[in-house]
Structures are given as C-alpha cells and as structure tokens.
Design a protein around this motif. Structure first.
Motif, mmCIF file in Angstrom:
data_model
loop_
_atom_site.group_PDB
_atom_site.id
_atom_site.type_symbol
_atom_site.label_atom_id
_atom_site.label_comp_id
_atom_site.label_asym_id
_atom_site.label_seq_id
_atom_site.Cartn_x
_atom_site.Cartn_y
_atom_site.Cartn_z
ATOM 1 N N LEU A 1 0.858 -1.315 -0.050
ATOM 2 C CA LEU A 1 0.005 -0.057 -0.084
ATOM 3 C C LEU A 1 1.078 1.214 0.095
ATOM 4 O O LEU A 1 0.462 2.244 -0.759
ATOM 5 C CB LEU A 1 -0.949 -0.006 1.245
ATOM 6 N N GLU A 2 1.662 1.272 0.620
ATOM 7 C CA GLU A 2 2.670 2.441 0.827
ATOM 8 C C GLU A 2 3.749 2.608 -0.614
ATOM 9 O O GLU A 2 3.642 3.795 -0.971
ATOM 10 C CB GLU A 2 3.772 2.189 1.971
ATOM 11 N N ALA A 3 3.964 1.603 -1.050
ATOM 12 C CA ALA A 3 4.611 1.563 -2.548
ATOM 13 C C ALA A 3 3.709 2.279 -3.373
ATOM 14 O O ALA A 3 3.965 3.075 -4.456
ATOM 15 C CB ALA A 3 5.240 0.392 -2.860
ATOM 16 N N ALA A 4 2.385 1.910 -3.354
ATOM 17 C CA ALA A 4 1.637 2.295 -4.491
ATOM 18 C C ALA A 4 1.125 3.716 -4.160
ATOM 19 O O ALA A 4 1.008 4.506 -5.022
ATOM 20 C CB ALA A 4 0.041 1.562 -4.309
ATOM 21 N N ARG A 5 0.934 4.157 -2.861
ATOM 22 C CA ARG A 5 0.701 5.489 -2.556
ATOM 23 C C ARG A 5 1.857 6.442 -3.043
ATOM 24 O O ARG A 5 1.442 7.421 -3.982
ATOM 25 C CB ARG A 5 0.663 5.638 -1.065
ATOM 26 N N VAL A 6 3.139 6.109 -2.585
ATOM 27 C CA VAL A 6 4.146 6.977 -3.171
ATOM 28 C C VAL A 6 4.478 6.872 -4.587
ATOM 29 O O VAL A 6 4.561 7.732 -5.212
ATOM 30 C CB VAL A 6 5.638 6.468 -2.387
ATOM 31 N N SER A 7 4.270 5.900 -5.135
ATOM 32 C CA SER A 7 4.337 5.824 -6.707
ATOM 33 C C SER A 7 3.143 6.548 -7.403
ATOM 34 O O SER A 7 3.447 7.311 -8.357
ATOM 35 C CB SER A 7 4.194 4.308 -7.180
ATOM 36 N N ALA A 8 1.979 6.559 -6.649
ATOM 37 C CA ALA A 8 0.902 7.510 -7.406
ATOM 38 C C ALA A 8 1.259 8.748 -7.214
ATOM 39 O O ALA A 8 0.983 9.834 -8.227
ATOM 40 C CB ALA A 8 -0.309 6.962 -6.722
ATOM 41 N N LEU B 1 -7.811 -5.688 1.749
ATOM 42 C CA LEU B 1 -6.502 -5.172 1.630
ATOM 43 C C LEU B 1 -6.046 -5.008 3.038
ATOM 44 O O LEU B 1 -6.936 -5.096 4.067
ATOM 45 C CB LEU B 1 -6.406 -3.986 1.012
ATOM 46 N N GLY B 2 -4.832 -4.939 3.368
ATOM 47 C CA GLY B 2 -4.259 -4.806 4.797
ATOM 48 C C GLY B 2 -3.412 -5.847 5.304
ATOM 49 O O GLY B 2 -2.443 -5.421 6.304
ATOM 50 N N VAL C 1 -5.308 0.294 12.936
ATOM 51 C CA VAL C 1 -6.374 0.339 11.557
ATOM 52 C C VAL C 1 -6.120 1.656 10.994
ATOM 53 O O VAL C 1 -6.416 2.068 9.677
ATOM 54 C CB VAL C 1 -7.861 -0.065 11.881
ATOM 55 N N GLY C 2 -5.732 3.036 11.818
ATOM 56 C CA GLY C 2 -5.653 4.191 11.164
ATOM 57 C C GLY C 2 -4.643 4.261 10.245
ATOM 58 O O GLY C 2 -4.631 5.002 9.546
ATOM 59 N N ILE C 3 -3.370 3.406 10.432
ATOM 60 C CA ILE C 3 -2.769 3.345 9.498
ATOM 61 C C ILE C 3 -3.041 2.830 8.107
ATOM 62 O O ILE C 3 -2.585 3.391 7.172
ATOM 63 C CB ILE C 3 -1.327 2.299 10.041
#
Length: 654
Positions: free
Chosen positions: A398-405, A420-421, A437-439
């Motif tokens: 999820l973090e890789a997808a966020r930063v890539s976007a 997901l998660g 879960v906030g993360i």
C-alpha cells in the motif's frame, strides 16, 4: 473539501506572556535522540524545522535538557550546561523563526533520575536518598551547597537559551528534581526544603526566581507542573492547585504546562504519564479541567491528544489555551497546514503505537520523521512517469502504491485476498491494538483519492505481470507463519489463526512467542478473556522484548491481572499428541534441561518466512525487463515501520 473557518479555535492566535503565537498548536519538549553530543546540530534542527514549516505555533526543544553536569541519563539530551551550545541554538532559532514559528526549550535537572555511571561519573543527587525504580541509581541527599549550585545552573541554562535567540524556557517537575522536592514520595527532608507543601515548593520557586533574574521580564518562562501524582501518599490534585497558586502569587512564570502522574517506573510512566497502547486518548483532560478552574495563568497540556477533534474540544471547553500535539506531529508535521488548506481529512493520524518512544522520534508510519536529512517529507514527481504494478496489499504494498501514485505513475495493485491490509489488518483485530487500523484506513483513503486501481482476489502469476508490460514492479507478497524448525507443527496453530477468528481458544492454551513482538501476547489476552487457562512461554527473558516500554509494561500488567502464567527462556522443540492432549517439549535456554507442558491447544508465533516465489520467477524470466523490487516481509520478517520505510524510500527512487 472543508475550508477552515475563522472560528476554528485551533487556528486562533494567542499571546503567551509577551510571545505572540500564530495558532494554538504546539509540539512539546521531548527527547528526540537527534542531538550530536548534546548539541542541536543539523539532524536536530531539520527535525524541528519540518514541524515549523508545517504551520504549528511553537516547537519546544530539549526534552530534559540538562542544566548541570550531574543531570545526564547517559546521552540523548541537549547539554545546556555549557556555552558551547549557544551558536547551535542561534542556528536553530533562525531556522524556526524563518518558518513563522516560535521555539523554546525545556531545561531540567534529573535529580535521582540521572545516571551515575556515565560521562565523568558524578554521583546522583536528590532531595532525599530515595532510590527511583526506573533509573536504579542511589542518590546522595543534597546539601545547601548543592541546592545553591543547581539553582545557579538553572539560571545559566536559561541565559544560554536567551543568548541563543530562543523565545522562552520551561522547567520540568514530574519525576525530575523540582518535582522530587515537591513530592512527599521523594522528599523526606526536615529542613526548610521539606515537610510542608510550602517548604517542598521552595526549591522550585527559588529556581524560577533565579531564572527570571537571568532572562528578564521579556522572555517567556513556564513550568511543566504535575497537577496530580495520582498515587496514594503523593501529590494530590489539591496539592497541584496549591503549588500553582504559589507560583502565580510570586509572578515568576507566564504559563503552566500541565502533566499528570508519576514516572518512577516503566509502569507508572506508561499508565500515568505518557499514555500508550492500553490507555484511552487524552486520559487526563478531566484532571486538567479541574486544575484550570482554580488557576489563572495560560495553560498548555499534551497528554495523549492525538487528533484535531479532541484538540478542538479541549480549547472550546476552555480546558486549555494551547494544545500539545507532539506525537501527532511525528505522524504528520504538516498537520496545521492541512487545517489551513482545508484538507484536514488528509492528516496522517497518530495511532498511539508509541513507536516514537521505542525508536526515538521515529513514527511507526511516517518514514521521514526524524530522518529529514536522508528522507524528505515532500514527494517529488518522477522525471518520466510510467506504469507501476504492486503485488500485495499489505502495508508495504500500500505504501509503495501511494508513493508511486504521488510521483505521477499509473499504478495498479493486485492482492490475492478479498481484503487489503495483510498482517496489519489482522493485528488491529486485537482490542488493545485496534487503533493500528488508522495506518491502513489513511492509506486506503489516499489511494482512492489518487485514483490507484485496487484489485483484490487476484493471485498474480508471472504471466499476469508480463502481459501488462510494466515499467516497475513491486513484489510485496508478505510471508507465512514460520513453523519450519518445530517437529509436530501440524498439531499447532498460528497467532494468525486465533486473531482472525479461524480458531477459537480451547480450555487450556499454550502460546509460545519466539519474537518478542505483540501478536503472541495479544492472543494470550484474547484467550484469557475468552475463559481459557493460558500458559505463555517465550524464548526471551521477559514478555515483549521488542516492544516500546509502554506496551511491554501494559501487557505484563494485564497478564498479572488475568493470572496468565509466564515461563521465560524456553525454546520450543516439538509438539506431540497424546489422545486429546498436546505435549510441548521445550529446552531451557540456560540450563539445557527439557521442560514438558501439556495443553489442549498450542499457538505459535515465530515470525514469517518470505512468500517470494513470484519475485524469483520474475527475476529469472528472460522476457521480464522492468525494474523489480521486493518489499516488506517478502524480504524478511520485520515490523510495520520497517516495511513502510523500505517501501517509501524505494518508491521515492523509482
């Protein structure tokens, strides 16, 4: 998008003493461990400058900054005992002021909390020769020469703060020297500095009188005051109010920074002073409100206020004038800027994981915080945007997808499960870890906002990747529970089984932990609350060896309250079935003796083994020409921060 309004109390200006502040949000003093030999060098300055750039009113430096040479706990404090710090303070103040924020420092003497076996090995001093459990030193009772010397040291430290261009100073009571004089639990003197509350408060008043003489009336001076020690025999709420009124009458301070509880042990620090995993958010506001009703000076409070809604409540109800959101700013140093931009929903939440207290000034889900010289908070666009495929919807993926976007790539994420998660979603099912879960929720919201294509129920094979002709592939396929070295593993369950609800606790449950992390203790509490008799074994010497002390002590407290039997220093060798009963064979790590334990159910936590088949298949493919990266537990079993940091840094470079 919600725009800020003029009546948002968080954004209202305020004057503290003679110091104008642009809003009501402050980052309070804490030991960031970013100093260079006691000096606030480049790392330290960059860490605080990031928060100032993010819009807060004031950042407070120098958690427990030492005023005297015999006030060291062994490193990690600012050293305000020498003039060599002044040029560093001037540099820092210039950088903070350039961002429109104020900066002040905490100055303190640790008293009996100091370390006698560090630096030049000076003896520990205190009001009385009473040992503190947490620091473990045996203090020498201060004589009048010691008292006069330390008072002068406080004044000189404050003068250095003024010469360094800072806007103010605050002293610290609590378990530190001023508070030790105040507390009947640490002060058994019979002279003018002991006995009555007035006598016990005398040292603190003398310190502040000397500080005021050293810095004049224009510099803001405050005191971080314990308003209630919350312990039988300690300072009461009435005592806290009476002490505050003494300071108000003398006119020596401009504000109170209200704190609650004691810090004499890890348990007291975690349950009564710095709220952690097992504490609710903002647990001390009712006590602060009572204190506020009987005092007149401006009031700051920073106990577990992690979100803007709680902060607004504290201001609107008149409980405080300034709200400390220190850990919230580790999670998102641009918190105030989001309020100003009308993007409050995008604030990265503080989830109360206390990782910042375990790995000092490192947020569990912000890789840049505390690492500003190496890892930027701002994400720059890619020179050549391309097509990115992320395989795996755990936290690393999820973090890789966020930063890539954010870098402008076209991103598709493929996840084998229906949701997901990954392991993070599983961890958050434990009641005491539910805030994690906030993360996950924050990243899912960001991915939706960024238009990332999220596809679940897809077990990606090499041809699925190759057919999409990607420029970059991140393999974040995680791992599976590691049972490889255990004979009879087929008779056992993983912590995943219990936390997911796939397996219900039996009458007698044996839970073995080979990691020192949270999953096994969480399962133990779950099983115990379900009515099971629980035996908890660990390869370590104690529960939760890899946890922040707040979590470690919280689990130990709850284990004791629920009569969970703990057996340490045991390595699990094998499990055998005898009818309806299981027998686990252990070897004691020190004696080498065999230990057998019978149970109806055996649950094991030993980390994970990487699920890296897809990575190796792509790496070995002659037709695969994209950039390939492996992330998170697909590399090795680690923690949440490690997975996020690896994904953030790798995606920033792609």
């Amino acid at each position: 998008m919600t725009r800020p309004t003029s009546n948002d109390p968080l954004l209202a200006p305020f004057t503290l003493g003679k110091l104008p502040l642009r809003n009501r949000i402050v980052s309070t003093s804490h030991a960031s461990m970013k100093d260079d030999g006691g000096m606030p060098g480049a790392r330290y300055q960059a860490y605080h400058e990031a928060k100032a750039r993010g819009g807060l009113a004031m950042t407070m430096i120098g958690g427990s900054a030492m005023v005297s040479r015999d006030s060291s706990w062994g490193g990690g404090q600012l050293d305000m005992s020498d003039d060599r710090i002044v040029p560093f303070l001037q540099q820092l103040a210039t950088r903070i002021h350039a961002q429109g924020a104020a900066v002040m420092t905490q100055i303190s003497h640790l008293g009996r909390r100091a370390n006698a076996f560090h630096g030049d090995w000076r003896p520990v001093i205190a009001p009385s020769p009473i040992r503190e459990t947490r620091s473990r030193g045996f203090p020498r009772q201060m004589d009048r020469d010691d008292i006069d010397r330390v008072i002068a040291d406080y004044a000189q430290a404050a003068r250095r703060a003024r010469d360094g261009g800072l806007d103010g100073v605050e002293t610290l009571c609590g378990g530190h020297l001023i508070g030790q004089f105040m507390s009947p639990l640490a002060n058994r003197r019979t002279d003018a500095f002991g006995g009555s509350l007035e006598n016990r408060g005398r040292f603190g008043l003398m310190v502040h009188e000397a500080i005021r003489k050293a810095v004049g009336d224009d510099m803001t001076v405050g005191i971080r005051l314990v308003i209630d020690e919350g312990t039988e025999g300690g300072l009461t709420a009435e005592d806290g109010i009476a002490l505050a009124q003494m300071f108000e009458r003398e006119g020596l301070v401009d504000f109170f920074d209200a704190i609650y509880g004691r810090m004499d042990s890890d348990l007291l620090l975690s349950q009564d002073n710095m709220p952690g995993l097992f504490q609710p958010d903002a647990p001390y506001l009712a006590s602060v409100a009572r204190f506020r009703a009987e005092t007149t000076l401006p009031l700051l409070h920073a106990g577990g206020i992690r979100d803007t809604a709680t902060a607004r409540h504290a201001l609107r109800e008149g409980i405080v004038d300034l709200v400390g959101m220190t850990r919230a700013h580790l999670a998102d140093p641009h918190l105030v800027q989001h309020l100003l931009d009308g993007t409050e929903e995008r604030i990265r939440p503080c989830v109360g994981a206390s990782y910042c207290l375990y790995k000092k000034a490192t947020c569990i889900h912000n890789a840049a915080t505390g690492n500003e010289l190496d890892i930027p908070h701002e994400i720059a666009p890619a020179d050549t945007p391309g097509r990115v495929i992320v395989v795996g919807g755990g936290i690393a993926g999820l973090e890789a997808a966020r930063v890539s976007a954010l870098r402008g790539h076209d991103v598709v994420l493929l996840e084998a499960a229906a949701q997901l998660g990954g392991q993070l979603a599983l961890a958050a099912r434990a009641p005491e870890r539910a805030n994690l879960v906030g993360i996950l929720d924050w990243r899912l919201a960001e991915l939706t906002r960024l238009g990332v294509e999220l596809r679940t129920n897809i077990l990606a094979e090499p041809y699925d990747i190759l057919s999409k002709n990607p420029d970059t592939v991140f393999v974040a396929t995680g791992g599976m529970p590691d049972f490889d070295d255990i004979e009879g593993a087929e008779f056992c369950h993983s912590t995943w089984d219990m936390l997911s609800g796939t397996v219900r606790p039996a009458a007698r449950v044996l839970i073995h932990d080979g990691t020192g992390r949270a999953p096994a203790p969480s399962c133990a509490l779950f099983a115990s609350k379900a009515g099971s008799e629980v035996i908890f074994t660990t390869s370590d010497g104690l529960i939760g060896q890899e946890m922040p002390y707040q979590d470690n002590t919280g689990y130990r407290k709850h284990f004791a309250e629920q009569d969970i039997r703990v057996m340490a220093d045991l390595d699990l060798i094998r499990v055998t079935r005898n009818g309806g009963t299981l027998t686990a064979r252990f070897t004691h790590c020190f004696s080498g003796k065999a230990v057998d334990i019978e149970a109806d159910q055996v649950v094991i936590e030993q980390g994970t083994q990487p699920l890296d088949g897809l990575y190796h298949a792509l790496k070995g493919s002659e037709t695969f020409n994209a950039r390939l990266h492996r992330l998170g537990d697909a590399v090795a079993s680690r923690d949440i921060h490690a997975a996020i940091r690896e994904a953030y840094v790798t995606a920033m470079r792609t």
